[in-house]
Design a protein around this motif. Structure first.
Motif, short mmCIF file in Angstrom:
data_model
loop_
_atom_site.label_atom_id
_atom_site.label_comp_id
_atom_site.label_asym_id
_atom_site.label_seq_id
_atom_site.Cartn_x
_atom_site.Cartn_y
_atom_site.Cartn_z
N ALA A 227 -27.86 16.34 -0.30
CA ALA A 227 -28.86 15.77 -0.89
C ALA A 227 -30.26 16.90 -0.58
O ALA A 227 -31.19 17.02 -1.35
N LEU A 228 -30.16 17.52 0.54
CA LEU A 228 -31.01 18.50 0.84
C LEU A 228 -31.13 19.67 -0.01
O LEU A 228 -32.14 20.50 -0.42
N GLN A 229 -29.76 20.05 -0.17
CA GLN A 229 -29.54 21.48 -0.89
C GLN A 229 -30.17 21.08 -2.50
O GLN A 229 -30.56 22.10 -2.94
N ASP A 230 -29.56 19.95 -3.08
CA ASP A 230 -30.08 19.62 -4.51
C ASP A 230 -31.52 19.58 -4.58
O ASP A 230 -32.17 20.15 -5.71
N GLY A 231 -32.14 18.96 -3.60
CA GLY A 231 -33.55 18.56 -3.47
C GLY A 231 -34.39 19.75 -3.24
O GLY A 231 -35.29 20.13 -4.07
N THR B 10 -36.76 12.80 -5.59
CA THR B 10 -36.15 11.82 -6.51
C THR B 10 -34.75 12.45 -6.48
O THR B 10 -33.86 11.75 -6.58
N THR B 11 -34.32 13.78 -6.75
CA THR B 11 -33.27 14.48 -6.55
C THR B 11 -32.41 14.00 -5.33
O THR B 11 -31.36 13.83 -5.55
N ALA B 12 -33.16 14.36 -4.36
CA ALA B 12 -32.45 14.06 -2.97
C ALA B 12 -32.10 12.63 -2.72
O ALA B 12 -31.07 12.37 -2.34
N VAL C 181 -43.34 11.81 -1.91
CA VAL C 181 -42.55 10.93 -0.97
C VAL C 181 -42.05 9.85 -1.91
O VAL C 181 -42.18 9.26 -2.80
N GLY C 182 -40.81 9.44 -1.43
CA GLY C 182 -40.15 8.16 -1.96
C GLY C 182 -39.13 7.49 -0.94
O GLY C 182 -38.68 8.10 0.15
#
Length: 347
Positions: free
Chosen positions: A54-58, A73-75, A210-211
């Protein structure tokens, strides 16, 4: 005159860069609560791997120059797709044996926000919350109406069976048995009010977003909605601060926790670590609640307070390395001195 012309020429060619561009930062959480230290090695490895992804993709979104909302939203989508977290695929069951999911997003620069509550068939509620923000004149949509909007927007809908996991179903069965015996929920996984996932990001333009996304509480009844989709309670961002909470939602709503943290930062000038700790570790427990939060300011300072056994949490910043922590004795950026103010303008 010559130097002025030279500056204009170089700028036109892109030679003059934003010398003080903001360093992107991404912070995530996967829920706070009763996190046992006897978690199996396989389970812990899976949780840490999902949070790392999640961290890497975000962060890849931020490094590509995309806005903070893209990273958020990606993460969160990664975490919603993983059954280890109480959001999306891993959502808990209501008293009636259904999955009811909530989510919210907020853009700190514009104060635009979108949220959804009580959805049953939306594969990634965080994407629907973003669509509400970007493609409707509303802030919050609920239930069947939210799903009708999802269909119009091309947001993926799935059969409710997609969300079922045996672990969550067994948690509900334990809760129902205790309900019938009029006993309090003894099993920590059943009793907990936690499991929300969230993300906060600071992009290279210095903008925050934020989400938050959640499956709510095991055995919840009567269409209960927690703090996650309520702007200001579990989710809030402005130009100086972004907060996503995870905990006993009723107390986050009563204290308007996320908004209060950001007001302490933006209006009172408090360091984000102190502001977050005052609300999460003092105000909420004083009322009988508990939980945690992630908070990020526009200088890249991070706070991760929690008053439970642990909180799934992670961050990635200037070093480009994904850091993940679970237990209360693991270090995190909350213990670091504040970073100096950053400027996003060229000189």
């Amino acid at each position: 005159m010559k130097s002025s012309c030279l500056f204009v020429a170089l700028a036109a060619l892109g030679v003059i860069a934003a010398a003080h561009a903001t360093t992107p930062v991404l912070v995530i959480h996967g829920g706070a609560g009763v996190i046992r230290r006897d978690m199996t090695p396989a389970r812990e490895k899976a949780v840490r791997a999902a949070m790392t992804k999640a961290l890497q993709d975000g962060y890849a979104q931020l490094k590509a120059g995309k806005p903070a909302i893209d990273a958020v939203t990606t993460a969160i989508t990664v975490l919603e797709d993983d059954p280890n977290f109480n959001a999306g695929k891993g959502s808990v069951f209501t008293h009636d044996g259904k999955n009811e999911m909530d989510a919210a997003v907020m853009d700190g620069d514009t104060l635009r926000a979108g949220s959804v509550a009580g959805v049953h068939r939306v594969k990634n509620p965080i994407l629907l919350a973003r669509a509400v923000m970007e493609h409707s004149q509303h802030v919050m949509l609920v239930g069947d109406g939210a799903e009708a909007f999802a269909k119009e927007q091309g947001i993926a809908l799935v059969d409710p069976a997609y969300f079922r996991t045996d672990e969550r179903w067994q948690q509900l069965q334990k809760a129902l048995k205790e309900d019938a015996e009029k006993k309090p929920h003894a099993d920590p996984d059943t009793a907990r009010h936690f499991g929300t996932v969230g993300a906060a990001a600071l992009d290279s333009e210095g903008h925050l977003a934020v989400g938050t996304s959640t499956g709510g509480m095991t055995d919840k009844r009567w269409g209960r909605v927690g703090d996650s989709p309520i702007i200001g309670a579990g989710t809030y961002a402005n130009a100086q601060c972004a907060v996503s909470g995870t905990g006993w939602g009723e107390f986050y709503m009563r204290t308007v926790a996320a908004h209060e943290i950001c007001m302490k930062v933006s209006m009172l000038g408090e360091p984000i670590q102190r502001a977050a700790a005052e609300v999460i570790n003092q105000e909420i427990p004083s009322m009988g609640g508990n939980g945690g939060a992630i908070a990020l300011d526009n200088n890249g300072n991070i706070a991760m307070p929690f008053n439970t056994d642990g909180m799934f949490r992670g961050w990635i910043g200037a070093d480009g390395v994904a850091h993940v922590a679970i237990y209360d004795n693991e270090p995190d950026p909350s213990n670091q001195p504040p970073a100096p103010a950053q400027s996003s303008s060229a000189e």
